[in-house]
Design an enzyme around this catalytic site. Structure first.
Site, PDB file in Angstrom:
ATOM      1  N   LYS A 369       0.891  -1.027  -0.020  1.00  0.00           N
ATOM      2  CA  LYS A 369       0.118  -0.021  -0.216  1.00  0.00           C
ATOM      3  C   LYS A 369       0.840   1.190   0.047  1.00  0.00           C
ATOM      4  CE  LYS A 369      -2.502   0.846   3.657  1.00  0.00           C
ATOM      5  NZ  LYS A 369      -3.593   1.037   4.520  1.00  0.00           N
ATOM      6  N   ARG A 374       2.297   6.011  -3.244  1.00  0.00           N
ATOM      7  CA  ARG A 374       3.769   6.830  -3.724  1.00  0.00           C
ATOM      8  C   ARG A 374       3.904   6.687  -5.186  1.00  0.00           C
ATOM      9  NH1 ARG A 374       4.464   5.475   1.656  1.00  0.00           N
ATOM     10  NH2 ARG A 374       5.765   6.821   2.996  1.00  0.00           N
ATOM     11  N   ARG A 470      -7.897  11.077  13.773  1.00  0.00           N
ATOM     12  CA  ARG A 470      -6.401  10.770  13.930  1.00  0.00           C
ATOM     13  C   ARG A 470      -5.747  12.199  13.939  1.00  0.00           C
ATOM     14  NH1 ARG A 470      -4.952   6.087   9.618  1.00  0.00           N
ATOM     15  NH2 ARG A 470      -3.053   6.166  10.798  1.00  0.00           N
ATOM     16  N   SER A 515       8.271   8.213  12.306  1.00  0.00           N
ATOM     17  CA  SER A 515       7.058   8.158  11.384  1.00  0.00           C
ATOM     18  C   SER A 515       7.489   8.546  10.026  1.00  0.00           C
ATOM     19  CB  SER A 515       6.150   9.250  11.912  1.00  0.00           C
ATOM     20  OG  SER A 515       5.022   9.286  10.840  1.00  0.00           O
ATOM     21  N   ASP A 663       3.106  -1.518  12.157  1.00  0.00           N
ATOM     22  CA  ASP A 663       2.099  -1.785  11.662  1.00  0.00           C
ATOM     23  C   ASP A 663       1.692  -3.287  11.824  1.00  0.00           C
ATOM     24  OD1 ASP A 663       1.061   0.731  10.769  1.00  0.00           O
ATOM     25  OD2 ASP A 663       1.865   0.498   8.730  1.00  0.00           O
ATOM     26  N   LYS A 690      -3.189   5.030  15.853  1.00  0.00           N
ATOM     27  CA  LYS A 690      -3.479   4.456  14.389  1.00  0.00           C
ATOM     28  C   LYS A 690      -4.833   4.680  14.166  1.00  0.00           C
ATOM     29  CE  LYS A 690       0.908   3.275  13.117  1.00  0.00           C
ATOM     30  NZ  LYS A 690       1.588   3.626  11.851  1.00  0.00           N
ATOM     31  N   ARG A 694      -4.519   0.846  19.021  1.00  0.00           N
ATOM     32  CA  ARG A 694      -4.121  -0.610  18.798  1.00  0.00           C
ATOM     33  C   ARG A 694      -3.843  -1.262  19.844  1.00  0.00           C
ATOM     34  NH1 ARG A 694      -2.036  -0.157  12.730  1.00  0.00           N
ATOM     35  NH2 ARG A 694      -4.201  -0.331  11.555  1.00  0.00           N
ATOM     36  N   ARG A 741      -6.688  -3.808  10.664  1.00  0.00           N
ATOM     37  CA  ARG A 741      -5.667  -4.739  11.359  1.00  0.00           C
ATOM     38  C   ARG A 741      -6.181  -5.651  12.436  1.00  0.00           C
ATOM     39  NH1 ARG A 741      -1.593  -4.008   7.977  1.00  0.00           N
ATOM     40  NH2 ARG A 741      -1.182  -1.942   7.184  1.00  0.00           N
TER      41      ARG A 741
END
Length: 790
Positions: A369, A374, A470, A515, A663, A690, A694, A741
């Protein structure tokens, strides 16, 4: 959910198709005394709409349910229509005069033409005191500002018990004889209450339409008129104009004889009531003219492209329109993208994962992804044509692709993972016509923020309900240091309003957190900045942006923990082969690692050194995991991952591996739950910001299935079951909080559960991993999908 209307007396003013169908739908739902001729309506309603009734509590009069005397009255200037309505069993009685019918009415529905509304409002204002004390008034007009003005003129103000509404349904037929009890089933009704409208009144009108099987939404008056001008009024205007133009030509008979289905479908709406549409265009004149201006500008651009033979410009328009149509279809069917961001979804997807099963075979998971995002972004800014293979056709990546189409970039595909991007150069993007909607894609929003900060035009970035929670201050703050002007919602959250035309200056920025999204955002802004942009990261993060920039011929430098570039360069198109996503592969790596007898190969997986934390951690836990067929594609290393079952051991996860697997931790927590001993994680506070928190979401889920753990602010300790065979924990029902996830992690957890695991709110799995269910079943998991009403 069953709906019951508790109104002793409903008065419908205007007994045409709309008013008559409302009466028919109410009868079919069981409202009022049974009449001769209504049995067929009830059967049609049950079969066509599948609509029931629910108790709306004490929202309206008639405590205890619809009493036997509940009735439907109608007022219409045509006495024959009244007689026909009574004969059909739709109404109990009626009159051509309004005043006698208002007596005791608890709900009045104005179903008259828009231009007739002012006169009806004035007449109603003069006799409304005869109605029931808690009377509510609503309407069905397709333009709301004009009707609101008529109400203010008639009553001296906007009454608190007047709820303006618009059912988006109709037919080319007219009159009460065409009444259809299922006309509103599965159609939308938009209510436009004012700030001081009585909420109980709104609730009663909502109940009225829900009883008819409609989906009820709320919207501001101005927004309603703008939306309807573009989606309904303008298409009707164009259809009338096109048919009229062709009908005037000498060869019109030949034209119509050979017209294809598309022409018939589009021009069908030109058969609608001309008087009604004349009234609508007059009442909603300003919004219709504004939408017509936009359309004429678009036609003019397309005409110029045809005149010049500009294939790229034509392709950009056609391809953008084609994919926008598919996007629109997905919104209607709720099969893919989230429903339009002003409106909530009305169904949730649940997984049921059964215990046991094996994990064997050879599969290829979807494309990465991060790289897919990108590839579109840099391909659009490059000079030349970029061919992309292996593109992830998930919602997040498609949202990025659609956003660039809306900024004027011609993009072909995707088709079987292939996308062709016709680059417009660093300064070739055009202002989108509205906000750019990126769905659930946090990566897209943060990277877009940097890219768009350097453009000459203003933009707004928005997303779905999950994304708007977020934090975006982590990119907005450093961009402001570079000279960007960015407005955010409270708490630094989306939507982001990015003001164009600002001069950006390069900065040296020490990231407070590791990040890749923040780093990439600043590097993309640095492309447009004066001087050098330097970013120092406290721990290594994925470097896809730097690798791809280099692949497009843009120099990016790195020394130690710092990378930098100089602004003002250019990008040159280059082919991209997107490797399989290691984050998606992780769920199957863990599934095989915890399941006795497993033997699985995952093909062509990206093993970028900044992404292989999950491989390193699983190996430290004792997983039998080998890399085969290692090679490089487009600057990105790839390999086949071959994993067999081996008993896992709990470990202290090395802090230096945390950013490399950030992740993948939800799935790794399931590996820990099946390992022998304790697995300890520290330095992972990033997991709390996230798609969900999480750390907490996984801890809550582990508690449900009976896994012992201790939750910390920056990590967790998990006590694994460690049994070589059988169940390591129980089953239960998990709330995934809409986080894909979390949902997929507990799906694979069922392989070693003692009871089934049910997982709520799984629709967002499609945002990152289309085809997850099919692949899971193919390798041996027992997994079902269940659609539920909310």
């Amino acid at each position: 959910m069953e709906v019951e209307v508790r109104e002793p007396r409903i008065l419908i003013v205007g007994l045409g198709l709309i008013g008559g169908s409302l009466a028919a739908a109410l009868r079919a739902a069981g409202f009022g005394a049974a009449k001769e001729g209504t049995a067929g309506f009830g059967a049609a309603k049950e079969g066509a709409a599948g609509v029931g009734r629910r108790d709306v509590g004490d929202a309206g009069p008639g405590e205890g349910g619809a009493a036997p005397q509940a009735e439907i009255l109608a007022c219409d200037p045509d006495a024959a229509e009244i007689a026909r309505g009574i004969e059909m069993g739709l109404i109990d009685r009626g009159d051509t005069r309004l005043a006698p019918l208002v007596e005791g009415a608890s709900l009045v529905v104005l179903a008259v033409p828009v231009l007739a509304m002012a006169g009806v409002m004035r007449e109603l204002a003069g006799c409304l005191e005869r109605a029931a004390p808690e009377v509510v008034v609503t309407d069905v007009g397709s333009t709301k500002a004009a009707i609101r003005e008529a109400a203010v003129a008639a009553f001296g103000r906007m009454p608190a018990n007047l709820v303006l509404g618009h059912p988006i349904a109709g037919s080319e037929k007219s009159g009460v004889a065409a009444a259809d009890p299922s006309l509103y089933a599965r159609h939308k009704v938009i209510l436009t209450p004012e700030p001081d409208t009585n909420p109980a009144a709104t609730a009663r009108v909502r109940a009225l339409w829900e009883c008819c099987g409609a989906e009820v939404l709320e919207m501001a008056v101005e927004r309603h008129d703008q939306v309807l001008a573009r989606t309904s009024h303008l298409p009707h205007l164009l259809a009338f104009s096109l048919v009229d133009t062709l009908a005037r030509q000498d060869e019109r008979l030949e034209i119509f004889r050979y017209a294809a289905g598309g022409f018939r479908d589009f021009t069908r709406i030109a058969g609608s009531d001309p008087v009604m549409w004349r009234d609508i265009f007059i009442a909603n004149r300003d919004a219709v003219l504004a939408s017509l201006d936009d359309f004429e500008a678009g036609v003019a651009r397309l005409r110029r492209a045809v005149e010049r033979g500009d294939g790229d410009a034509m392709l950009a328009t056609f391809d953008r329109a084609s994919h926008a149509r598919h996007y629109f279809e997905s919104l209607l069917n709720q099969t893919s993208y989230q429903a339009e961001y002003q409106m909530q979804q009305h169904g949730k997807l649940r997984y049921r994962a059964s215990p046991g099963g094996g994990v064997t075979g050879r599969i290829r998971v979807p494309g990465d992804k991060s790289i897919s995002h990108r590839s579109i972004m840099l391909g659009a800014l490059a000079e030349g044509v970029t061919e992309v293979k292996g593109f992830l056709e998930g919602e997040d990546s498609l949202a990025t692709l659609q956003a660039f189409r809306e900024m004027g970039v011609a993009i072909e595909g995707p088709h079987q993972g292939r996308v062709t991007v016709h680059g417009v150069g660093m300064h070739g993007l055009r202002a989108p016509s509205g906000p750019l909607y990126v769905g659930n894609a946090g990566t897209a929003m943060r990277l877009f923020a940097g890219l768009l900060a350097g453009q000459a035009f203003d933009t707004e970035l928005t997303g779905d309900a999950s994304l708007t929670r977020r934090p975006m201050g982590r990119v907005a703050d450093p961009l402001r240091l570079m000279g960007a002007k960015i407005d955010t919602a409270e708490g630094g959250r989306p939507p982001l309003h990015i003001h164009g035309g600002r001069t950006l200056k390069g900065i040296t920025y020490d990231m407070p957190m590791a990040s890749a999204q923040v780093k990439s955002c600043l590097l993309l802004a640095g492309l447009y900045a004066e001087g050098e942009t330097r970013v120092r990261e406290p721990a290594p993060t994925r470097d896809h942006t730097e690798r791809m920039l280099s692949g497009f011929g843009y120099a990016v430098h790195r020394e130690g923990d710092t990378c930098w570039l100089e602004g003002g360069g250019r990008l040159t198109a280059a082919p991209i082969d997107v490797p399989s996503d290691i984050s998606s592969a992780t769920f199957f790596l863990v599934a095989a690692a915890i399941t006795p007898g497993s033997d699985l190969v995952l093909e062509h997986v990206g093993i970028n050194p900044t992404r292989i934390g999950v491989i390193n951690i699983l190996r430290l836990m004792g997983a039998d995991l080998r890399l085969e067929n290692e090679h490089e594609v487009g600057g990105e290393p790839v390999a086949d991952l071959h994993i067999r079952y081996a008993p896992l051991q709990g470990i202290d996860i090395p802090v230096d591996q945390v950013p490399l697997a950030i992740d993948e931790f939800p799935a790794l927590f399931i590996a820990a739950a099946n390992a022998r001993g304790v697995t300890r994680l520290r330095g992972a506070e990033e997991l709390r910001v996230k798609e969900s928190d999480r750390l907490k979401a996984m801890a809550d889920g582990l508690a449900v299935i009976g896994v012992e753990h201790t939750l910390l602010e920056d990590g967790i300790d998990i006590v694994g079951g460690g049994r070589p065979e059988g169940a390591n924990y129980g089953g239960g029902r998990i709330d995934s909080l809409g986080d894909h996830r979390i949902a997929m992690s507990f799906a694979i957890a069922a392989l070693r559960a003692g009871e089934p695991i049910e997982i709520d709110d799984c629709a967002n799995v499609a945002t990152s991993f289309p085809g997850f269910i099919d692949l899971a079943r193919r390798v041996g998991l027992t997994l079902e999908e269940r659609q539920e009403a909310s």
